[in-house]
Design a protein around this motif. Structure first.
Motif, PDB file in Angstrom:
ATOM      1  N   THR A  59     -62.157  -0.974  23.981  1.00 17.14           N
ATOM      2  CA  THR A  59     -60.699  -1.005  23.881  1.00 17.14           C
ATOM      3  C   THR A  59     -60.101   0.078  24.766  1.00 17.14           C
ATOM      4  OG1 THR A  59     -60.580   0.557  22.032  1.00 17.14           O
ATOM      5  CG2 THR A  59     -60.904  -1.773  21.489  1.00 17.14           C
ATOM      6  N   GLU A  60     -58.803   0.023  24.975  1.00 19.46           N
ATOM      7  CA  GLU A  60     -58.144   1.007  25.830  1.00 19.46           C
ATOM      8  C   GLU A  60     -58.157   2.405  25.221  1.00 19.46           C
ATOM      9  OE1 GLU A  60     -54.242  -0.344  26.686  1.00 19.46           O
ATOM     10  OE2 GLU A  60     -54.895  -2.071  27.888  1.00 19.46           O
ATOM     11  N   ALA A 100     -60.595   7.970  22.506  1.00 24.49           N
ATOM     12  CA  ALA A 100     -60.040   8.778  21.414  1.00 24.49           C
ATOM     13  C   ALA A 100     -60.948   8.807  20.193  1.00 24.49           C
ATOM     14  CB  ALA A 100     -58.664   8.235  21.008  1.00 24.49           C
ATOM     15  N   ASN A 101     -61.969   7.927  20.182  1.00 23.99           N
ATOM     16  CA  ASN A 101     -62.852   7.848  19.021  1.00 23.99           C
ATOM     17  C   ASN A 101     -63.645   9.129  18.807  1.00 23.99           C
ATOM     18  OD1 ASN A 101     -62.030   5.202  18.575  1.00 23.99           O
ATOM     19  ND2 ASN A 101     -63.665   4.335  19.827  1.00 23.99           N
ATOM     20  N   ALA A 140     -70.692   0.108  19.961  1.00 21.59           N
ATOM     21  CA  ALA A 140     -71.504   1.311  19.776  1.00 21.59           C
ATOM     22  C   ALA A 140     -72.700   1.022  18.879  1.00 21.59           C
ATOM     23  CB  ALA A 140     -70.652   2.434  19.183  1.00 21.59           C
ATOM     24  N   GLY A 141     -72.488   0.259  17.805  1.00 21.83           N
ATOM     25  CA  GLY A 141     -73.590  -0.091  16.919  1.00 21.83           C
ATOM     26  C   GLY A 141     -74.642  -0.924  17.614  1.00 21.83           C
ATOM     27  N   PHE A 142     -74.207  -1.889  18.426  1.00 23.16           N
ATOM     28  CA  PHE A 142     -75.153  -2.721  19.169  1.00 23.16           C
ATOM     29  C   PHE A 142     -75.971  -1.877  20.138  1.00 23.16           C
ATOM     30  CE2 PHE A 142     -76.050  -5.227  23.034  1.00 23.16           C
ATOM     31  CZ  PHE A 142     -76.889  -6.198  22.489  1.00 23.16           C
ATOM     32  N   LEU A 143     -75.296  -0.972  20.849  1.00 23.63           N
ATOM     33  CA  LEU A 143     -76.002  -0.093  21.790  1.00 23.63           C
ATOM     34  C   LEU A 143     -77.008   0.794  21.060  1.00 23.63           C
ATOM     35  CD1 LEU A 143     -73.045   1.040  24.094  1.00 23.63           C
ATOM     36  CD2 LEU A 143     -74.848  -0.604  24.651  1.00 23.63           C
ATOM     37  N   LEU A 182     -62.578  -1.915  15.476  1.00 24.19           N
ATOM     38  CA  LEU A 182     -63.782  -2.637  15.089  1.00 24.19           C
ATOM     39  C   LEU A 182     -64.601  -3.014  16.310  1.00 24.19           C
ATOM     40  CD1 LEU A 182     -65.517  -3.953  12.928  1.00 24.19           C
ATOM     41  CD2 LEU A 182     -64.061  -5.989  13.070  1.00 24.19           C
ATOM     42  N   THR A 183     -63.919  -3.380  17.383  1.00 30.01           N
ATOM     43  CA  THR A 183     -64.633  -3.745  18.610  1.00 30.01           C
ATOM     44  C   THR A 183     -65.472  -2.579  19.125  1.00 30.01           C
ATOM     45  OG1 THR A 183     -62.886  -5.294  19.242  1.00 30.01           O
ATOM     46  CG2 THR A 183     -64.359  -4.533  20.991  1.00 30.01           C
TER      47      THR A 183
END
Length: 447
Positions: free
Chosen positions: A59-60, A64-65, A13-16, A7-8
């Motif tokens: 996140t670490e 991988a996303n 990404a959404g904010f950017l 979620l973080t």
């Protein structure tokens, strides 16, 4: 299975993406460069991420996303893809299919062999699969770049991931910037009579907005809200097919340690299978392609953000010289395909088809559409209709070449890959010449 989107990461990404869109609406320089908001957001993510300023709390596992979003992208595309009959392909889009195959396969072969030349005689310390990272980034954008990068990761060359994503990012900028120069050249050569320049666009077009009175619904309601929300059902299908792509890929890869089936292959094929079943059972009457296309669009935008943000600056510094040479050679070769090969194969409306092809051969299909709308704003050439028909048979080749070319170059099967590729090109030329009844007549009247 992947570690998953956190979620973080999605929130960042959404904010950017929101900030990038606001900047693009209000900064004319970004509008003139036709910079997609997702690319701008990715560049901000890169500059503010661990590679540079290290401000954003990624996140670490945020790198991988990109792999998960690639599987989602191709799963959604499969759910929205019909298989056209060979007769329809031949009648409507035969020449465009032939050119697409010749252009894409030859670009992969050229990049692979030119990269092999560079790594053999000038930079022997670089992996021989180096050239493949250019074609992965140029032709397929961040989607195929992520796939090829993951394949190289699996083979033990981690730098291939960063190089593929970098070429994809550079390709988007080259796609538009050189594309505009091609349009100016075409105007002087008499191939087109006019095109919609930036100064002739209205304020909405410049900002990448749609006029309120011209806005259309994103999808149609096919379900009663008393039972289920329409978008919830479509989202469920995308999620289920995406998850199944990992299960199928892992299962098929388990038979041989040397075989690694990419998830984008199983996702695309599983999506097409679900669509075929839906058509046979008439369930397709309650499915909306618009929902699947928007799911693919969402996946693409977020994939670009995560892909660019994951680029390692230190890796690029080591490969800067060969990358510049590789990109220059790739641009020149693609220009040859679009300006010399295209008119000899595609016949009528060759330039409209060619400028669209330049967009997807260096950036993405979206870049091709953007350039096409500049020269053909009312879409009279029907290029997109023909491309949609030619896409499915062409995508099968893309699946094989994206999956196998990195493995072949990494493991030393260079000449085998060249032989198979050239043989396929010969078959395509024979089909174009005899099956589609096209005559190799040079289009010299307009040059």
């Amino acid at each position: 299975m992947p570690k998953g989107l956190m979620l973080t990461d999605l929130a960042i990404a959404g904010f950017l993406l929101i900030v990038a869109k606001v900047l693009r609406v209000h900064l004319p320089i970004l509008q003139r460069l036709y910079v997609p908001s997702a690319v701008l957001a990715g560049l901000m993510g890169l500059c503010l991420g661990p590679a540079v300023a290290n401000i954003l709390p990624w996140t670490e596992t945020y790198t991988a996303n990109a792999g998960l979003l690639t599987a989602a992208l191709f799963s959604a595309l499969g759910l929205a893809t019909d298989i056209p009959s060979p007769r329809v392909v031949a009648k409507r889009a035969g020449s465009l299919w032939a050119f697409n195959q010749i252009a894409s396969v030859s670009q992969w072969l050229f990049a692979a062999l030119f990269g092999l030349f560079l790594t053999t005689f000038f930079w022997p310390e670089i992996n021989p699969g180096f050239g493949v990272t250019l074609s992965a980034g140029f032709m397929g954008g961040h989607g195929s770049a992520s796939v090829v990068g993951e394949i190289f990761n699996h083979l033990g060359w981690e730098d291939g991931f960063t190089l593929s994503l970098t070429f994809a990012t550079v390709g988007i900028f080259l796609s538009i910037s050189i594309g505009m120069l091609i349009l100016q050249f075409a105007l002087k050569m008499g191939w087109i009579s006019t095109f919609t320049s930036f100064d002739n666009m209205d304020d909405f077009e410049r900002k990448g907005l749609i006029k309120p009175e011209s806005q259309q619904p994103a999808m149609k309601d096919t379900m009663s809200s008393l039972s289920i929300d329409t978008f919830a059902l479509h989202a469920a299908l995308v999620v289920v097919v995406t998850a199944s792509s990992y299960v199928l890929a892992n299962y098929l890869s388990s038979f041989n340690e040397q075989v690694n089936i990419p998830t984008f292959v199983t996702g695309f094929l599983a999506g097409m299978l679900v669509r075929l079943i839906a058509k046979r059972t008439n369930a397709s009457n309650y499915l909306c392609d618009g929902a699947f296309n928007h799911a693919a669009g969402i996946s693409t935008d977020y994939l670009i953000i995560f892909g660019i943000s994951a680029i390692k600056i230190t890796v690029l510094a080591q490969y800067l010289a060969p990358m510049v040479i590789m990109a220059t050679a790739g641009v020149l070769f693609t220009l040859w395909l679009v300006l010399w090969v295209a008119p000899r194969i595609m016949g009528e409306n060759w330039f409209e088809k060619g400028i669209f092809s330049w967009g997807w051969l260096t950036g993405t299909v979206a870049m091709g559409i953007a350039l096409l709308r500049i020269v053909d704003p009312k879409m009279r050439s029907k290029v997109l209709d023909d491309y949609a028909i030619a896409y499915v048979p062409g995508s099968i080749t893309d699946i094989f070449i994206i999956s196998l070319m990195p493995v072949a170059m990494f493991n030393g099967y260079h000449w085998e890959a060249l032989g198979i590729g050239l043989s396929y090109l010969l078959i395509v030329l024979l089909i174009w010449r005899f099956v589609f009844n096209k005559h190799p007549k040079l289009i010299a009247d307009n040059s």
